[in-house]
Motif scaffolding. Sequence first.
Motif, PDB file in Angstrom:
ATOM      1  N   ALA A 231      -0.010  -7.781  -1.748  1.00 40.17           N
ATOM      2  CA  ALA A 231      -1.300  -8.017  -1.089  1.00 40.17           C
ATOM      3  C   ALA A 231      -1.880  -9.360  -1.519  1.00 40.17           C
ATOM      4  CB  ALA A 231      -2.277  -6.888  -1.425  1.00 40.17           C
TER       5      ALA A 231
ATOM      6  N   ASN B 290      -5.157   3.782  -2.172  1.00 42.12           N
ATOM      7  CA  ASN B 290      -5.895   2.672  -2.774  1.00 42.12           C
ATOM      8  C   ASN B 290      -6.763   1.969  -1.728  1.00 42.12           C
ATOM      9  OD1 ASN B 290      -6.810   0.612  -4.410  1.00 42.12           O
ATOM     10  ND2 ASN B 290      -4.942  -0.592  -4.228  1.00 42.12           N
TER      11      ASN B 290
ATOM     12  N   HIS C  44      -7.213  -1.961  -1.644  1.00 45.02           N
ATOM     13  CA  HIS C  44      -6.066  -2.826  -1.353  1.00 45.02           C
ATOM     14  C   HIS C  44      -6.477  -4.054  -0.543  1.00 45.02           C
ATOM     15  CE1 HIS C  44      -1.738  -3.064  -1.825  1.00 45.02           C
ATOM     16  NE2 HIS C  44      -1.617  -3.485  -0.575  1.00 45.02           N
TER      17      HIS C  44
ATOM     18  N   ALA D 205       0.236  -4.532  -5.559  1.00 41.41           N
ATOM     19  CA  ALA D 205      -0.912  -5.422  -5.602  1.00 41.41           C
ATOM     20  C   ALA D 205      -0.487  -6.869  -5.403  1.00 41.41           C
ATOM     21  CB  ALA D 205      -1.639  -5.261  -6.943  1.00 41.41           C
TER      22      ALA D 205
ATOM     23  N   SER E  41     -11.192   3.949  -6.356  1.00 44.65           N
ATOM     24  CA  SER E  41     -10.769   2.722  -5.680  1.00 44.65           C
ATOM     25  C   SER E  41     -11.875   2.188  -4.772  1.00 44.65           C
ATOM     26  CB  SER E  41      -9.489   2.974  -4.880  1.00 44.65           C
ATOM     27  OG  SER E  41      -9.723   3.791  -3.750  1.00 44.65           O
TER      28      SER E  41
ATOM     29  N   ILE F 240      -7.632  -3.700   5.572  1.00 47.03           N
ATOM     30  CA  ILE F 240      -7.309  -2.353   5.100  1.00 47.03           C
ATOM     31  C   ILE F 240      -7.272  -1.368   6.260  1.00 47.03           C
ATOM     32  CG2 ILE F 240      -9.678  -1.647   4.589  1.00 47.03           C
ATOM     33  CD1 ILE F 240      -6.506  -0.834   2.546  1.00 47.03           C
TER      34      ILE F 240
ATOM     35  N   GLY G 250      -3.847  -5.354 -10.470  1.00 49.00           N
ATOM     36  CA  GLY G 250      -3.309  -4.038 -10.138  1.00 49.00           C
ATOM     37  C   GLY G 250      -2.944  -3.240 -11.378  1.00 49.00           C
TER      38      GLY G 250
ATOM     39  N   LEU H 237       0.830  -1.205   0.000  1.00 47.39           N
ATOM     40  CA  LEU H 237       0.000   0.000   0.000  1.00 47.39           C
ATOM     41  C   LEU H 237       0.865   1.255   0.000  1.00 47.39           C
ATOM     42  CD1 LEU H 237      -2.905   1.075   0.143  1.00 47.39           C
ATOM     43  CD2 LEU H 237      -2.747   0.954   2.636  1.00 47.39           C
TER      44      LEU H 237
END
Length: 289
Positions: free
Chosen positions: A200, A37, A40, A197, A99, A222, A77, A26
């Motif tokens: 994650a 974002n 995420h 991305a 987002s 998040i 992503g 992130l």
Amino acid sequence: MLELLAQTGLNAVYAASYISLIAVGLVLIFGVMGVINFAHGELYMAGAYTVVLMYTDFQVPFFLAVAMGLIFVGCLGLAMERALFRPLRDNPLGGLVASIGFLMILQAVAAMGFGVRMEHIAPVTQAVIEFSERVRLPVARLYVIIAAVVLLSALWIFLKKTRFGWALRAAAQDPEAAALQGISIKQTARIAMFIGAGLAGIAGALTAPLVSVNPHMGHSVIITAFIVIIVGGVGSLEGAVVASVAYAIIHTFMTTFYDGVIADIVGLSLMLLVLIVKPTGLFGSADRA
């Protein structure tokens, strides 16, 4: 008592590992692209569902399914960067709103494809490392810890030792100056988005057998990631790692000895305390970098 402390410490190391993967991704996206974002957490969820689909439904070997989760979420992503963030590059608020809309789309897709029920994946292994009768570390958790150490170390080497890494850091520190030096801002944005991305996604893929997979699993993730990056300093990768470890230790010990709700309150209180004492975070600066 000592065994309880040791077991809680191992649990904290595991939590710090997957939290740091998510938070660093992130921070990298924000540092290079200047976009917050909010989707995420849903990228984490997408990585978990990739393992549900490939490992559980199609019987693909677990680590191959994890690699597929990393690649799929990384490509997701890239699609976000091209379709959402690039057109709104000069409008950070528009990127944030986009987002949020995309996270709702991902949740809806997951609910339509897999249902709203919680998915429980068979453990990749039942093996356990026993330090004593009451201090144990499941090997599945060890995989997460090893992956975090290897991937974050590789990212550090990439950023410090390679030309693409230097370009990412330059674009994060001063995009206009980087562009004048011939660095492609679009290219650096694509690289940052794929890596961020992908981190994650692999966090979700590796933890899928250890958690209940559902379309809304990204919510708590998040929130934790935002607490971590605010405490560590927005834009600081080192701060994200240190804050992930600190948050995981505090939250895990508070959950063990008190209550999960108390642990959440303490985590939010830590964030507020840092904002009061040092608004830029522990490792942050006034400039985005």
